[in-house]
Design a protein around this motif. Structure first.
Motif, PDB file in Angstrom:
ATOM      1  N   HIS A   1      38.289 -34.546   7.739  1.00 23.85           N
ATOM      2  CA  HIS A   1      39.104 -33.281   8.313  1.00 23.85           C
ATOM      3  C   HIS A   1      38.437 -32.382   9.330  1.00 23.85           C
ATOM      4  N   GLN A   2      37.167 -32.993   9.679  1.00 28.83           N
ATOM      5  CA  GLN A   2      36.515 -32.390  10.949  1.00 28.83           C
ATOM      6  C   GLN A   2      37.144 -32.826  12.120  1.00 28.83           C
ATOM      7  N   LEU A   3      37.482 -34.253  11.874  1.00 31.69           N
ATOM      8  CA  LEU A   3      38.053 -34.659  13.481  1.00 31.69           C
ATOM      9  C   LEU A   3      39.248 -35.478  13.527  1.00 31.69           C
TER      10      LEU A   3
ATOM     11  N   HIS B   1      34.756 -35.729   1.096  1.00 29.42           N
ATOM     12  CA  HIS B   1      34.052 -34.892   2.056  1.00 29.42           C
ATOM     13  C   HIS B   1      34.537 -33.492   2.077  1.00 29.42           C
ATOM     14  N   PHE B   2      34.227 -32.707   1.052  1.00 30.60           N
ATOM     15  CA  PHE B   2      34.773 -31.167   1.024  1.00 30.60           C
ATOM     16  C   PHE B   2      36.300 -31.207   1.034  1.00 30.60           C
ATOM     17  N   GLU B   3      36.797 -32.222   0.418  1.00 27.68           N
ATOM     18  CA  GLU B   3      38.395 -32.181   0.660  1.00 27.68           C
ATOM     19  C   GLU B   3      38.951 -32.469  -0.957  1.00 27.68           C
TER      20      GLU B   3
ATOM     21  N   ASN C   1      30.669 -35.735  -1.307  1.00 27.17           N
ATOM     22  CA  ASN C   1      29.712 -35.066  -0.161  1.00 27.17           C
ATOM     23  C   ASN C   1      28.932 -33.719  -0.732  1.00 27.17           C
ATOM     24  N   GLU C   2      27.716 -33.896  -0.562  1.00 28.81           N
ATOM     25  CA  GLU C   2      26.779 -32.773  -0.713  1.00 28.81           C
ATOM     26  C   GLU C   2      27.255 -31.908  -2.008  1.00 28.81           C
ATOM     27  N   ILE C   3      27.055 -32.951  -3.201  1.00 30.28           N
ATOM     28  CA  ILE C   3      27.674 -32.215  -4.241  1.00 30.28           C
ATOM     29  C   ILE C   3      26.586 -31.092  -4.660  1.00 30.28           C
ATOM     30  N   THR C   4      25.375 -30.981  -4.205  1.00 24.61           N
ATOM     31  CA  THR C   4      24.447 -29.780  -4.317  1.00 24.61           C
ATOM     32  C   THR C   4      24.955 -28.858  -4.161  1.00 24.61           C
ATOM     33  N   ASN C   5      25.795 -28.611  -2.960  1.00 27.42           N
ATOM     34  CA  ASN C   5      26.061 -27.229  -2.381  1.00 27.42           C
ATOM     35  C   ASN C   5      27.007 -26.309  -2.979  1.00 27.42           C
ATOM     36  N   GLN C   6      27.412 -26.664  -4.159  1.00 25.20           N
ATOM     37  CA  GLN C   6      27.956 -25.713  -4.887  1.00 25.20           C
ATOM     38  C   GLN C   6      27.435 -24.432  -5.171  1.00 25.20           C
TER      39      GLN C   6
HETATM   40  C1  BGP Z   1      26.862 -30.837   6.361  1.00 24.18           C
HETATM   41  C2  BGP Z   1      28.311 -31.202   5.976  1.00 24.18           C
HETATM   42  C3  BGP Z   1      29.078 -31.701   7.326  1.00 24.18           C
HETATM   43  C4  BGP Z   1      28.754 -30.860   8.707  1.00 24.18           C
HETATM   44  C5  BGP Z   1      27.253 -30.671   8.609  1.00 24.18           C
HETATM   45  C6  BGP Z   1      26.871 -29.680   9.689  1.00 24.18           C
HETATM   46  O1  BGP Z   1      26.522 -29.751   5.266  1.00 24.18           O
HETATM   47  O2  BGP Z   1      28.341 -32.267   5.142  1.00 24.18           O
HETATM   48  O3  BGP Z   1      30.412 -31.604   6.948  1.00 24.18           O
HETATM   49  O4  BGP Z   1      29.580 -30.158   9.187  1.00 24.18           O
HETATM   50  O5  BGP Z   1      26.841 -30.228   7.568  1.00 24.18           O
HETATM   51  O6  BGP Z   1      27.142 -28.408   9.239  1.00 24.18           O
HETATM   52  P1  BGP Z   1      28.318 -27.429  10.181  1.00 24.18           P
HETATM   53  O7  BGP Z   1      29.337 -28.127  10.399  1.00 24.18           O
HETATM   54  O8  BGP Z   1      28.478 -26.351   9.193  1.00 24.18           O
HETATM   55  O9  BGP Z   1      27.257 -26.778  11.292  1.00 24.18           O
END
Ligand code: BGP
Length: 482
Positions: free
Chosen positions: A20-22, A133-135, A178-183
């Motif tokens: 989704h970012q590119l 990935h965040f989707e 992706n980054e499951i920890t970031n919840q």
């Molecule tokens: C991570 C994510 C990515 C990414 C990166 C940089 O946490 O998995 O998707 O983008 O960070 O973060 P940002 O784009 O917010 O600077």
């Protein structure tokens, strides 16, 4: 400069991005709307907003990305020139199951990734794939409450089975979330949970929901691992499934024992997802904490068996920065990032306030190895900065080179001196992409510059940054020449 170390043969030097970012092309070839498509851009100081629908005139940067959907053949040529051995991207769930709950997948979406993967292989680049990935399809959020609903496990598993079966003959390395920890972190609430009724994880009710939704994600992840191993046997393919954690070492603010205890609990809180993924069960402190909070989670005996029997093959992680924490006086050591965090006087920060800590990557790798004994894969590391395109189309990003030199050296020490098994190093993001946390285009991470601004205006042309030549040399010397 010479690092004094060389990586083992077959080490995967590469780069990493997310669909989704590119990709852009958010509504073509039958793609459905994902949570990323309803997020407006923010900036350094203003968080992104999740809208209820796609508002006309709003700045939805994920709709256009860098148009990789159409440009990937040329982009992979540049990446081959860079010398990449591996490229990590994700599969947009909504290209395959536009709403998430269809009976049959969308063939046009499957075909797109067939072509993309084949193009990578034609350029001698090994694909590394993140399943989510965040989707998540937006329909699963509005109709089911996202992962707060047990039913969504089946939808995710079906999507994953479909793509692993389709591409498993060509893709060895997979990651679930992706980054499951970031919840519990900077994306507050996490994109997987947004609009699941979760507004603020600090409120008890939201915290309970976060643990519940995370549990369903963990079960989904374990089921995908199980099925992937079965598919691998059928296809006679070598498939490995990893978890993906956002690794931020949390240090004590002082040598005060209470601060040290708090920092330990902060690590336990942030990385219990890793414990479940790698060890197959929840830690005791967390079960006691849930009881103390009065949380009643839906965790069945069958779930526990699934988690125990299907641990991950490897631990993938992103690494950008470390944090510092102080004691709050709470005997349950409840960790709250907003209240406990402070600055580390020994570290500098990026323009976005991210603390730069190369040593922390070695610390983190040792911490994870001692805890989980799983091979690792660094699937993100990088420096977001405002780059300047000169009149003669150059980008002098020596600050990025300096960031990478120091981090790669610490990573090499963890491998060469500490003996940690590491599959590869995939810095974020190879080519400039839309920022996940802010939606900005001007927060750039790539070795390749993309001429687009925060509103998506520009030629879209690609240019080599100074770091491109530098990384080329790192790869060709297998990490000896930094
Ligand atoms: C991570 C994510 C990515 C990414 C990166 C940089 O946490 O998995 O998707 O983008 O960070 O973060 P940002 O784009 O917010 O600077």
């Amino acid at each position: 400069m010479s690092s004094g170390y060389k990586m083992p043969d077959g080490f995967l030097w590469g780069s990493a991005v997310a669909a989704h970012q590119l990709e852009g092309a958010w509504d073509v070839d039958g793609k459905g709307v994902s949570i990323a498509d309803v997020m407006l851009a923010g900036n350094k100081d203003t968080p992104r907003v999740v809208t209820d629908t796609v508002e006309p005139g709003g700045n939805y940067p994920n709709h256009r990305g860098i148009d990789f959907y159409h440009t990937y053949p040329q982009d992979f040529k540049m990446m081959k020139e860079l010398g990449l051995k591996a490229f990590r991207t994700s599969i947009a769930w909504t290209r395959i199951f536009p709403n998430g709950d269809e009976a049959e997948p969308n063939e046009a979406g499957l075909q797109f990734y067939d072509n993309m993967i084949d193009e990578m292989l034609a350029n001698d680049i090994e694909p590394v794939i993140t399943l989510s990935h965040f989707e998540i399809p937006y329909h699963l959020v509005t109709e089911y409450g996202g992962f707060s609903n047990r039913k969504v496990i089946d939808f995710f598993v079906k999507f994953s089975d479909t793509v692993i079966r389709r591409y498993g003959d060509r893709v060895k390395y997979w990651m679930t979330f992706n980054e499951i920890t970031n919840q519990t972190a900077w994306m507050d609430p996490h994109p997987m949970l947004q609009n699941s009724g979760l507004k603020d994880y600090k409120e008890d009710e939201a915290q309970e929901l976060m643990y519940q939704a995370s549990h369903y994600e963990l079960v989904a992840s374990a089921l995908v691992t199980k099925h992937a191993h079965e598919i691998a046997a059928e296809l006679h393919a070598d498939i490995q499934v990893g978890c993906m954690l956002s690794m931020n070492p949390v240090y004590p603010a002082s040598t005060k024992p209470e601060d040290i205890l708090m920092a330990q609990r902060a690590m336990q809180t942030r990385y219990y997802w890793g414990d479940v993924h790698a060890n197959g069960h929840y830690p005791n402190w967390l079960k006691n904490f849930w009881q103390h909070k009065g949380f009643h989670l839906d965790i069945t005996k069958e779930d526990e068996t699934i988690l125990a029997e299907n641990t991950v093959d490897y631990v993938a992680f992103s690494y950008y920065m470390s944090w510092t924490v102080s004691d709050t006086g709470d005997e349950w050591l409840e960790y709250n990032e907003d209240e406990n965090h402070g600055d580390n006087p020994f570290l500098e920060k990026s323009d976005w306030g991210w603390q730069i800590d190369p040593v922390g990557i070695r610390w983190a790798m040792n911490w994870m190895w001692d805890r989980w004994h799983k091979p690792m894969f660094i699937v993100e590391n990088g420096f977001g900065a405002y780059d300047k395109l000169t009149e003669d189309n150059q980008i002098h990003d020596d600050y990025r080179i300096s960031y990478f030199q120091r981090h790669i050296k610490a990573m090499e020490q963890a491998v060469a001196l500490d003996g940690i098994p590491l599959y590869g190093y995939l810095p974020w993001s190879g080519i400039d992409v839309v920022s996940a946390s802010t939606g900005e285009m001007l927060k750039r991470y790539g070795f390749i510059y993309v001429d687009l601004d925060d509103m998506g205006e520009g030629t879209g042309k690609r240019y080599y940054k100074d770091s491109f030549k530098w990384y080329q040399k790192v790869i060709s010397s297998n990490g000896a020449d930094l």
